[in-house]
Design a protein around this motif. Sequence first.
Motif, PDB file in Angstrom:
ATOM      1  N   ASN A  55     -67.011 -23.211 -33.160  1.00  0.00           N
ATOM      2  CA  ASN A  55     -67.735 -22.804 -34.364  1.00  0.00           C
ATOM      3  C   ASN A  55     -67.156 -21.490 -34.889  1.00  0.00           C
ATOM      4  OD1 ASN A  55     -69.453 -25.012 -34.247  1.00  0.00           O
ATOM      5  ND2 ASN A  55     -70.911 -23.942 -32.937  1.00  0.00           N
ATOM      6  N   ASN A  56     -67.195 -21.320 -36.196  1.00  0.00           N
ATOM      7  CA  ASN A  56     -66.693 -20.119 -36.872  1.00  0.00           C
ATOM      8  C   ASN A  56     -65.185 -19.929 -36.716  1.00  0.00           C
ATOM      9  OD1 ASN A  56     -69.342 -19.456 -37.698  1.00  0.00           O
ATOM     10  ND2 ASN A  56     -69.717 -18.504 -35.697  1.00  0.00           N
ATOM     11  N   THR A  57     -64.460 -21.013 -36.443  1.00  0.00           N
ATOM     12  CA  THR A  57     -63.002 -20.933 -36.349  1.00  0.00           C
ATOM     13  C   THR A  57     -62.405 -20.803 -37.742  1.00  0.00           C
ATOM     14  OG1 THR A  57     -62.873 -22.202 -34.306  1.00  0.00           O
ATOM     15  CG2 THR A  57     -60.911 -22.197 -35.681  1.00  0.00           C
ATOM     16  N   ASN A  58     -61.457 -19.895 -37.874  1.00  0.00           N
ATOM     17  CA  ASN A  58     -60.710 -19.747 -39.118  1.00  0.00           C
ATOM     18  C   ASN A  58     -59.674 -20.877 -39.132  1.00  0.00           C
ATOM     19  OD1 ASN A  58     -58.736 -19.131 -41.015  1.00  0.00           O
ATOM     20  ND2 ASN A  58     -58.801 -16.946 -40.619  1.00  0.00           N
ATOM     21  N   ILE A  59     -59.896 -21.903 -39.949  1.00  0.00           N
ATOM     22  CA  ILE A  59     -59.057 -23.101 -39.916  1.00  0.00           C
ATOM     23  C   ILE A  59     -57.610 -22.806 -40.302  1.00  0.00           C
ATOM     24  CG2 ILE A  59     -59.496 -23.997 -42.241  1.00  0.00           C
ATOM     25  CD1 ILE A  59     -59.467 -26.101 -39.041  1.00  0.00           C
ATOM     26  N   SER A  60     -57.403 -21.914 -41.263  1.00  0.00           N
ATOM     27  CA  SER A  60     -56.016 -21.598 -41.645  1.00  0.00           C
ATOM     28  C   SER A  60     -55.313 -20.879 -40.495  1.00  0.00           C
ATOM     29  CB  SER A  60     -55.974 -20.768 -42.925  1.00  0.00           C
ATOM     30  OG  SER A  60     -56.583 -19.510 -42.736  1.00  0.00           O
ATOM     31  N   GLY A  61     -56.022 -19.979 -39.833  1.00  0.00           N
ATOM     32  CA  GLY A  61     -55.439 -19.285 -38.677  1.00  0.00           C
ATOM     33  C   GLY A  61     -55.121 -20.250 -37.551  1.00  0.00           C
ATOM     34  N   LEU A  62     -56.017 -21.205 -37.328  1.00  0.00           N
ATOM     35  CA  LEU A  62     -55.797 -22.219 -36.298  1.00  0.00           C
ATOM     36  C   LEU A  62     -54.539 -23.034 -36.603  1.00  0.00           C
ATOM     37  CD1 LEU A  62     -57.068 -23.778 -33.789  1.00  0.00           C
ATOM     38  CD2 LEU A  62     -58.014 -25.322 -35.508  1.00  0.00           C
ATOM     39  N   LEU A  63     -54.389 -23.432 -37.875  1.00  0.00           N
ATOM     40  CA  LEU A  63     -53.227 -24.221 -38.269  1.00  0.00           C
ATOM     41  C   LEU A  63     -51.928 -23.424 -38.139  1.00  0.00           C
ATOM     42  CD1 LEU A  63     -54.751 -26.006 -41.402  1.00  0.00           C
ATOM     43  CD2 LEU A  63     -54.123 -27.091 -39.227  1.00  0.00           C
ATOM     44  N   THR A 118     -64.663 -27.174 -42.110  1.00  0.00           N
ATOM     45  CA  THR A 118     -64.406 -27.219 -40.674  1.00  0.00           C
ATOM     46  C   THR A 118     -65.589 -27.846 -39.939  1.00  0.00           C
ATOM     47  OG1 THR A 118     -63.000 -25.253 -40.863  1.00  0.00           O
ATOM     48  CG2 THR A 118     -63.739 -25.846 -38.658  1.00  0.00           C
ATOM     49  N   ALA A 119     -66.791 -27.479 -40.321  1.00  0.00           N
ATOM     50  CA  ALA A 119     -67.997 -28.053 -39.698  1.00  0.00           C
ATOM     51  C   ALA A 119     -68.041 -29.566 -39.931  1.00  0.00           C
ATOM     52  CB  ALA A 119     -69.250 -27.384 -40.253  1.00  0.00           C
ATOM     53  N   LEU A 120     -67.699 -29.995 -41.136  1.00  0.00           N
ATOM     54  CA  LEU A 120     -67.672 -31.434 -41.432  1.00  0.00           C
ATOM     55  C   LEU A 120     -66.555 -32.136 -40.648  1.00  0.00           C
ATOM     56  CD1 LEU A 120     -68.289 -31.276 -45.293  1.00  0.00           C
ATOM     57  CD2 LEU A 120     -69.857 -32.206 -43.578  1.00  0.00           C
ATOM     58  N   LEU A 121     -65.420 -31.473 -40.531  1.00  0.00           N
ATOM     59  CA  LEU A 121     -64.302 -32.013 -39.768  1.00  0.00           C
ATOM     60  C   LEU A 121     -64.710 -32.232 -38.311  1.00  0.00           C
ATOM     61  CD1 LEU A 121     -61.271 -32.728 -39.381  1.00  0.00           C
ATOM     62  CD2 LEU A 121     -60.873 -30.291 -38.990  1.00  0.00           C
ATOM     63  N   LYS A 122     -65.403 -31.258 -37.747  1.00  0.00           N
ATOM     64  CA  LYS A 122     -65.863 -31.365 -36.359  1.00  0.00           C
ATOM     65  C   LYS A 122     -66.745 -32.597 -36.155  1.00  0.00           C
ATOM     66  CE  LYS A 122     -67.626 -27.755 -34.318  1.00  0.00           C
ATOM     67  NZ  LYS A 122     -67.131 -27.738 -32.948  1.00  0.00           N
ATOM     68  N   GLU A 123     -67.417 -33.021 -37.201  1.00  0.00           N
ATOM     69  CA  GLU A 123     -68.303 -34.197 -37.134  1.00  0.00           C
ATOM     70  C   GLU A 123     -67.531 -35.494 -37.406  1.00  0.00           C
ATOM     71  OE1 GLU A 123     -71.404 -33.383 -39.942  1.00  0.00           O
ATOM     72  OE2 GLU A 123     -72.017 -31.561 -38.885  1.00  0.00           O
ATOM     73  N   GLY A 124     -66.224 -35.382 -37.647  1.00  0.00           N
ATOM     74  CA  GLY A 124     -65.405 -36.571 -37.868  1.00  0.00           C
ATOM     75  C   GLY A 124     -65.314 -37.014 -39.313  1.00  0.00           C
ATOM     76  N   ASP A 125     -65.580 -36.114 -40.238  1.00  0.00           N
ATOM     77  CA  ASP A 125     -65.545 -36.437 -41.665  1.00  0.00           C
ATOM     78  C   ASP A 125     -64.090 -36.502 -42.146  1.00  0.00           C
ATOM     79  OD1 ASP A 125     -65.554 -36.220 -44.532  1.00  0.00           O
ATOM     80  OD2 ASP A 125     -67.613 -35.469 -44.422  1.00  0.00           O
ATOM     81  N   GLU A 126     -63.634 -37.711 -42.474  1.00  0.00           N
ATOM     82  CA  GLU A 126     -62.248 -37.909 -42.900  1.00  0.00           C
ATOM     83  C   GLU A 126     -61.945 -37.216 -44.226  1.00  0.00           C
ATOM     84  OE1 GLU A 126     -60.719 -41.923 -42.730  1.00  0.00           O
ATOM     85  OE2 GLU A 126     -62.015 -42.355 -41.009  1.00  0.00           O
ATOM     86  N   THR A 127     -62.912 -37.188 -45.123  1.00  0.00           N
ATOM     87  CA  THR A 127     -62.688 -36.555 -46.424  1.00  0.00           C
ATOM     88  C   THR A 127     -62.505 -35.050 -46.253  1.00  0.00           C
ATOM     89  OG1 THR A 127     -64.066 -38.274 -47.409  1.00  0.00           O
ATOM     90  CG2 THR A 127     -63.540 -36.401 -48.792  1.00  0.00           C
ATOM     91  N   THR A 145     -58.998 -34.592 -45.048  1.00  0.00           N
ATOM     92  CA  THR A 145     -58.064 -34.777 -46.168  1.00  0.00           C
ATOM     93  C   THR A 145     -58.024 -33.526 -47.043  1.00  0.00           C
ATOM     94  OG1 THR A 145     -58.461 -37.154 -46.156  1.00  0.00           O
ATOM     95  CG2 THR A 145     -57.504 -36.231 -48.159  1.00  0.00           C
ATOM     96  N   GLU A 146     -59.180 -32.935 -47.299  1.00  0.00           N
ATOM     97  CA  GLU A 146     -59.228 -31.716 -48.120  1.00  0.00           C
ATOM     98  C   GLU A 146     -58.515 -30.565 -47.415  1.00  0.00           C
ATOM     99  OE1 GLU A 146     -59.601 -29.017 -51.031  1.00  0.00           O
ATOM    100  OE2 GLU A 146     -59.961 -31.172 -51.215  1.00  0.00           O
ATOM    101  N   ILE A 147     -58.728 -30.414 -46.107  1.00  0.00           N
ATOM    102  CA  ILE A 147     -58.038 -29.357 -45.347  1.00  0.00           C
ATOM    103  C   ILE A 147     -56.531 -29.601 -45.389  1.00  0.00           C
ATOM    104  CG2 ILE A 147     -57.654 -28.423 -43.025  1.00  0.00           C
ATOM    105  CD1 ILE A 147     -60.706 -28.921 -42.551  1.00  0.00           C
ATOM    106  N   TYR A 148     -56.135 -30.849 -45.198  1.00  0.00           N
ATOM    107  CA  TYR A 148     -54.719 -31.200 -45.259  1.00  0.00           C
ATOM    108  C   TYR A 148     -54.133 -30.832 -46.619  1.00  0.00           C
ATOM    109  CZ  TYR A 148     -50.423 -33.905 -45.276  1.00  0.00           C
ATOM    110  OH  TYR A 148     -49.102 -34.271 -45.376  1.00  0.00           O
ATOM    111  N   ASN A 149     -54.805 -31.264 -47.687  1.00  0.00           N
ATOM    112  CA  ASN A 149     -54.310 -30.987 -49.039  1.00  0.00           C
ATOM    113  C   ASN A 149     -54.252 -29.490 -49.330  1.00  0.00           C
ATOM    114  OD1 ASN A 149     -53.961 -33.696 -49.627  1.00  0.00           O
ATOM    115  ND2 ASN A 149     -55.997 -33.908 -50.519  1.00  0.00           N
ATOM    116  N   ARG A 150     -55.170 -28.747 -48.767  1.00  0.00           N
ATOM    117  CA  ARG A 150     -55.223 -27.303 -48.983  1.00  0.00           C
ATOM    118  C   ARG A 150     -54.091 -26.568 -48.265  1.00  0.00           C
ATOM    119  NH1 ARG A 150     -61.429 -24.972 -48.627  1.00  0.00           N
ATOM    120  NH2 ARG A 150     -61.901 -26.479 -50.247  1.00  0.00           N
TER     121      ARG A 150
END
Length: 194
Positions: A69-77, A13-22, A25-30
């Motif tokens: 920060n500290n967002t639960n990405i699965s909960g957000l989705l 999530t922290a990397l995603l916030k910085e615009g990391d496409e990979t 992609t990993e969050i999407y695949n997960r």
Amino acid sequence: MVVYSALPDPELTALLKEGDETAFTEIYNRYWKLIYAHVYKMIREEDDAKDVVQEVFSNLWLKAAAIKNNTNISGLLYTAARNRVFDLIEKNKVRSDYIGEIAAFLSDPRNDQVDTIDEKRILEILEREIQKLPPKMREIFEMSRKEDLSHKEIASKLNISEQTVKKQVQNALKAIKPKLNDVGVGIWILLLFR
């Protein structure tokens, strides 16, 4: 070298916030299969469920920088998917209520307008109903009916299967025909839909 599949959600999530496409992609695949299953269980319509999932992940990418920060990405989705499903259900309910009111008005024998519906008005009603279709379904339906393309031609242009095209056209007809019937223009269906 970072192995994204080994990273826990908070780091992704922290990397995603910085615009990391990979990381995206990993969050999407997960999570895409879980989110799809969650949405499909609620609406029981494959194409709508796919559209919701696509919208949820598109919004995740577009609004990544705003994730707290500290967002639960699965909960957000899950929350985003649930809210989008509720919006979809509400929109469809409002649309059904509106069409029902028009149908009741037009089918009332005390209303002279029933006898004076002309082709122009029918085409207006038809066009309005076409515009209410989900975007992908509308595009396929219009290519089929307005551009007179075959299912094979549409599938080729949109890079999808012929079966998907056929299903989308059938679903569009299922959505439109009853509404035209409701307003007393059933005979026009034979002329407008082949």
